[in-house]
Scaffold this motif. Structure first.
Motif, PDB file in Angstrom:
ATOM      1  N   ALA A   1     -11.981  -7.213   0.490  1.00  0.00           N
ATOM      2  CA  ALA A   1     -10.903  -6.737  -0.377  1.00  0.00           C
ATOM      3  C   ALA A   1      -9.613  -6.559   0.423  1.00  0.00           C
ATOM      4  O   ALA A   1      -9.638  -6.283   1.618  1.00  0.00           O
ATOM      5  N   PHE A   2      -8.533  -6.748  -0.254  1.00  0.00           N
ATOM      6  CA  PHE A   2      -7.207  -6.530   0.332  1.00  0.00           C
ATOM      7  C   PHE A   2      -7.046  -5.054   0.663  1.00  0.00           C
ATOM      8  O   PHE A   2      -7.403  -4.192  -0.139  1.00  0.00           O
ATOM      9  N   ASP A   3      -6.542  -4.765   1.850  1.00  0.00           N
ATOM     10  CA  ASP A   3      -6.520  -3.383   2.322  1.00  0.00           C
ATOM     11  C   ASP A   3      -5.082  -2.939   2.609  1.00  0.00           C
ATOM     12  O   ASP A   3      -4.575  -3.141   3.711  1.00  0.00           O
ATOM     13  N   PRO A   4      -4.430  -2.329   1.627  1.00  0.00           N
ATOM     14  CA  PRO A   4      -3.021  -1.948   1.808  1.00  0.00           C
ATOM     15  C   PRO A   4      -2.813  -0.998   2.987  1.00  0.00           C
ATOM     16  O   PRO A   4      -1.770  -1.041   3.643  1.00  0.00           O
ATOM     17  N   ALA A   5      -3.802  -0.159   3.272  1.00  0.00           N
ATOM     18  CA  ALA A   5      -3.646   0.798   4.375  1.00  0.00           C
ATOM     19  C   ALA A   5      -3.434   0.068   5.692  1.00  0.00           C
ATOM     20  O   ALA A   5      -2.743   0.549   6.590  1.00  0.00           O
ATOM     21  N   MET A   6      -4.029  -1.126   5.776  1.00  0.00           N
ATOM     22  CA  MET A   6      -3.926  -1.909   7.004  1.00  0.00           C
ATOM     23  C   MET A   6      -2.474  -2.321   7.279  1.00  0.00           C
ATOM     24  O   MET A   6      -2.051  -2.412   8.433  1.00  0.00           O
ATOM     25  N   ILE A   7      -1.712  -2.561   6.187  1.00  0.00           N
ATOM     26  CA  ILE A   7      -0.301  -2.941   6.352  1.00  0.00           C
ATOM     27  C   ILE A   7       0.425  -1.867   7.145  1.00  0.00           C
ATOM     28  O   ILE A   7       1.123  -2.140   8.114  1.00  0.00           O
ATOM     29  N   VAL A   8       0.228  -0.633   6.715  1.00  0.00           N
ATOM     30  CA  VAL A   8       0.897   0.481   7.389  1.00  0.00           C
ATOM     31  C   VAL A   8       0.360   0.639   8.805  1.00  0.00           C
ATOM     32  O   VAL A   8       1.121   0.897   9.742  1.00  0.00           O
ATOM     33  N   ALA A   9      -0.936   0.404   8.942  1.00  0.00           N
ATOM     34  CA  ALA A   9      -1.567   0.641  10.245  1.00  0.00           C
ATOM     35  C   ALA A   9      -1.037  -0.294  11.328  1.00  0.00           C
ATOM     36  O   ALA A   9      -0.896   0.109  12.490  1.00  0.00           O
TER      37      ALA A   9
ATOM     38  N   ILE B   1       1.956  -1.707  11.473  1.00  0.00           N
ATOM     39  CA  ILE B   1       3.408  -1.696  11.681  1.00  0.00           C
ATOM     40  C   ILE B   1       3.829  -1.149  13.054  1.00  0.00           C
ATOM     41  O   ILE B   1       4.624  -1.775  13.752  1.00  0.00           O
ATOM     42  N   PRO B   2       3.276   0.005  13.501  1.00  0.00           N
ATOM     43  CA  PRO B   2       3.704   0.497  14.831  1.00  0.00           C
ATOM     44  C   PRO B   2       3.411  -0.507  15.933  1.00  0.00           C
ATOM     45  O   PRO B   2       4.230  -0.704  16.839  1.00  0.00           O
ATOM     46  N   ASP B   3       2.265  -1.175  15.823  1.00  0.00           N
ATOM     47  CA  ASP B   3       1.867  -2.159  16.818  1.00  0.00           C
ATOM     48  C   ASP B   3       2.854  -3.331  16.855  1.00  0.00           C
ATOM     49  O   ASP B   3       3.175  -3.875  17.906  1.00  0.00           O
TER      50      ASP B   3
ATOM     51  N   ILE C   1       9.046  -5.702   7.599  1.00  0.00           N
ATOM     52  CA  ILE C   1       9.951  -5.357   8.707  1.00  0.00           C
ATOM     53  C   ILE C   1      11.202  -6.235   8.651  1.00  0.00           C
ATOM     54  O   ILE C   1      12.330  -5.759   8.764  1.00  0.00           O
ATOM     55  N   TYR C   2      10.998  -7.549   8.458  1.00  0.00           N
ATOM     56  CA  TYR C   2      12.154  -8.456   8.389  1.00  0.00           C
ATOM     57  C   TYR C   2      13.062  -8.114   7.201  1.00  0.00           C
ATOM     58  O   TYR C   2      14.283  -8.157   7.303  1.00  0.00           O
TER      59      TYR C   2
END
Lengths: 257, 255, 237
Positions: free
Chosen positions: A5-13, A15-17, A208-209
């Motif tokens: 399943a698509f995991d929106p939390a991963m998008i945020v996770a 970003i700092p990296d 980000i872009y």
């Protein structure tokens, strides 16, 4: 392919990296813009000059750059240039940082795009401004530098902003020659996850872009308001007269760049 | 003799715009140049300030003799410092305030220090009645006000002669008066001027000398009374009939 | 350094074979994008506040992100979405094997071009004086008729130089389709380049092919402009 399943939390996770490598992306873009602007000034000057040879060289260069996909130029510079340097000068370019090739490529491209912006802005300042300046005793150089160019700069600003945004987006290609920038890091993250979370990681990069683009747009809009000192009223009035500004400038969007 | 101009010629491509135009003026003269559009009068004026380069002709200004077709950069700069130009469409510097428009030529062009230039600039703006608009940008001024700033810009340089190129033809009719009033006042103060214009009343009331041009030559010249009441040339008569009120009779303007 | 001219010549014709894919990708994307782009442009000019915002958001997002990311994202996303849809429909059909990557590329570039063309159409429509619409209404034409017969023909001429720009940029942009394993000009050049390590020769070939393609397209647009712009009179000699 699994049906994870698509995991929106991963998008945020991620970003700092990703953001840790934003500096590489920005460094490549800003250096190319600064160097490319210098080249653009030279090209615009050549195209405004009365010397046919200079005009023809600049015209040909700009035309060729307009027809060359950025990725092709990037590959020619990255793969071809070291060969050339080695065979002509015995210089081993393999130790040169990849960012240098990216910057060189984008400088070549940006100087062509931006020279047209500069030239059009220079021509958009009414001739009477120059005439008035010399009529009150300024030398031709003073008339250009103190009266025409400051006005041309304000006229060029929106298109310069557009070109800046476009260059930043083109800069995203640098990862294809192995430069670890924002997207390069994104690909590494995906590889570390054995190909999973591609959608999430790319979405994070895009966000980000997008935000970067919006910030640059805002910054240029503010700069324009600060600099124009009532001048834009005059330009806008003049722009209503047909033939005053080239068509592509009236829309306020530089599609060419 | 302040200024003596001889044999000015100019062509644009095949089209001969000026054919041997001569003119002289003394300090304090107000010369108006009349003529139908296309007669070359604006081109003539622009040649005097090297905004166009003439193909031939000489100018003697305050003792210096200069070839209009082959003047050096230094000569051009010196003529421009002794003359000032007022443009049809004002050409105020769009990015500078009214005061900055007036002082730029003094500071950048003549190396005057800023405080002194501002003092002169304020006086010039006061003379045209716009001191309270010193900080305004051109886009915030009406056409008439812009042209008055244009005149102040010319006056501030304290030139030997001011060249006016149809200074009121870009203005709405109700704004013409304020500009003409300023010009009339300058004339009364003894400022030397050459004025290309369509304002017949100004030519009649203010000019010390009127020149009528057509097809690139001076057709007729004389005092304003001579030209308006006793024109000798057929072309002058026809022109005056056309531009003056319908009930024009020779001399009607002087009643 | 010696350039391998024989290789260059041979490769040029191989690379040229890819021109068909490059051009059909470009043409299809433009065709597909035209109608939705026009709709978006009209929405942005006269839509409700909500639809204006949506249209603006779409244009801003597409124009604010690199095309290469749009490719990478959609190339990961589209097959999975299609797969889910096919499964849901109960069809026995293997998406991953039977859909050519060319079609994914068409989708990506159509979505991208829609946003760019929408901006072009919008500024072209804005460039037509309001008096043209008023004049149409005043002689009893409907608004739609005035648009179709008067405004759009004029706007098209205004827009042509920008449409030409979009097309040239699209041709160049499709060079990234190799990331989706589409066999276009760039992809063929890349394979030849790495095959014999003749990088310069292969990429110069690719460069020349794009130069030719872009030049032809620009000449065609110029021609169209001359024909369609006849009513402007003095602009063209």
């Amino acid at each position: 392919m699994d049906t994870r399943a698509f995991d929106p939390a991963m998008i945020v996770a991620v970003i700092p990296d990703l953001l840790r490598f934003l500096d590489v992306t920005l460094l490549v873009a800003i250096t190319s813009i600064v160097l490319g602007s210098l080249g653009g000034i030279a090209l615009a000057w050549m195209k405004l000059s009365k010397k046919r040879v200079l005009f023809a060289i600049a015209e040909a260069y700009i035309y060729i750059m307009r027809c060359t996909p950025s990725i092709v130029l990037l590959f020619i510079v990255f793969y071809g240039l070291p060969e050339l340097l080695f065979s002509f000068f015995g210089f081993n370019a393999n130790t040169v940082h990849r960012a240098v090739f990216a910057i060189l490529t984008f400088t070549l491209l940006f100087s062509a795009y931006i020279s047209e912006v500069f030239r059009a802005a220079y021509l958009a300042v009414p001739k009477g401004q120059y005439e008035a300046a010399v009529s009150i005793g300024l030398s031709p150089w003073q008339a250009v530098f103190r009266v025409v160019l400051p006005q041309a700069a304000v006229i060029a600003l929106p298109n310069f902003g557009n070109a800046t945004i476009n260059l930043m987006k083109e800069g995203a290609l640098a990862y294809t020659i192995g430069l670890i920038d924002l997207i390069g890091q994104g690909s590494l993250i995906i590889a570390q996850n054995f190909g999973a979370y591609g959608i999430e990681t790319y979405t994070a990069c895009m966000l980000i872009y997008w935000i970067l683009t919006l910030l640059i747009e805002q910054a240029f809009a503010r700069l324009e308001r600060r600099l124009d000192k009532g001048q834009s009223f005059a330009v806008r009035d003049a722009a209503k007269k047909p033939g005053f500004l080239p068509n592509w400038m009236k829309g306020g969007e530089a599609h060419g760049a | 003799m302040l200024m003596q101009i001889r044999g000015v010629r100019k062509s644009f491509g095949d089209h001969e715009v000026l054919r041997d135009v001569n003119m002289e003026l003394d300090r304090g003269d107000v010369i108006t140049i009349l003529g139908p559009s296309g007669s070359g009068k604006t081109t003539f004026l622009r040649c005097l300030n090297f905004l166009e380069q003439a193909d031939g002709g000489t100018m003697e200004l305050a003792g210096d003799k200069i070839n209009l077709a082959s003047a050096s950069k230094k000569e051009i700069a010196s003529v421009r410092k002794k003359t000032a130009f007022v443009f049809q469409n004002y050409n105020l510097f769009a990015n500078k305030t009214a005061l900055e428009n007036v002082t730029l030529g003094l500071t950048a062009g003549r190396g005057m220090d800023k405080a002194k230039a501002e003092e002169i600039g304020r006086k010039a703006l006061e003379k045209v009645g716009l001191l309270e608009r010193a900080g305004y940008y051109p886009a915030q001024l009406s056409g008439g006000q812009q042209q008055r700033v244009g005149i102040a810009r010319a006056v501030a340089a304290a030139p030997d002669v001011i060249l006016f190129d149809e200074p009121t033809s870009a203005l709405d009719p109700e704004l013409v008066g304020e500009v003409l009033a300023v010009m009339k006042q300058l004339a009364e103060e003894g400022v030397t001027m050459i004025v290309v214009t369509h304002e017949m009343k100004f030519a009649r009331d203010v000019a010390t000398h009127v020149i009528f041009m057509a097809d690139g030559v001076v057709v007729e010249e004389g005092s304003s009374e001579e030209i308006f009441t006793r024109p000798k040339e057929e072309r002058t008569k026809r022109f005056l009939k056309r531009v003056l009120p319908e009930d024009y009779e020779e001399g009607a303007l002087f009643i | 350094m010696e350039l391998d001219y024989e290789f260059m010549q041979k490769t040029f014709f191989e690379v040229w074979q890819g021109a068909g894919v490059t051009l059909s990708l470009t043409a299809l994307s433009l065709l597909i994008a035209t109608a939705p782009a026009f709709y978006l442009a009209v929405l942005r000019l006269r839509g409700s506040t909500a639809s204006r915002s949506i249209a603006r958001l779409y244009v801003s997002f597409v124009r604010g992100t690199p095309i290469i990311l749009q490719i990478l994202l959609l190339y990961s996303l589209l097959p999975s979405i299609l797969n889910v849809l096919v499964k849901a429909a109960g069809l026995d059909f293997n998406i991953f094997e039977s859909v050519s990557p060319f079609w994914y590329a068409v989708v990506v570039f159509s979505l991208n071009t829609t946003a760019l063309l929408a901006e072009v159409f919008r500024s072209a429509l804005l460039a037509i004086p309001k008096g043209q619409l008023e004049a149409g209404l005043s002689i009893g034409l409907s608004e739609l008729t005035t648009y179709v017969r008067v405004i759009i023909p004029q706007a098209l001429v205004v827009a042509l130089p920008n449409i030409c720009n979009v097309t040239v940029n699209l041709i160049k942009g499709t060079s990234l389709a190799f990331l989706m394993t589409v066999k276009d000009v760039m992809a063929i050049g890349k394979v030849s380049a790495s095959y014999g390590y003749n990088y310069i020769e292969a990429y110069v070939d690719v460069f020349v092919v794009y130069l030719v393609l872009c030049s032809i397209v620009q000449v065609l647009y110029r021609f169209a402009e001359l024909r369609l712009g006849a009513f402007r009179g003095n602009d063209w000699n």
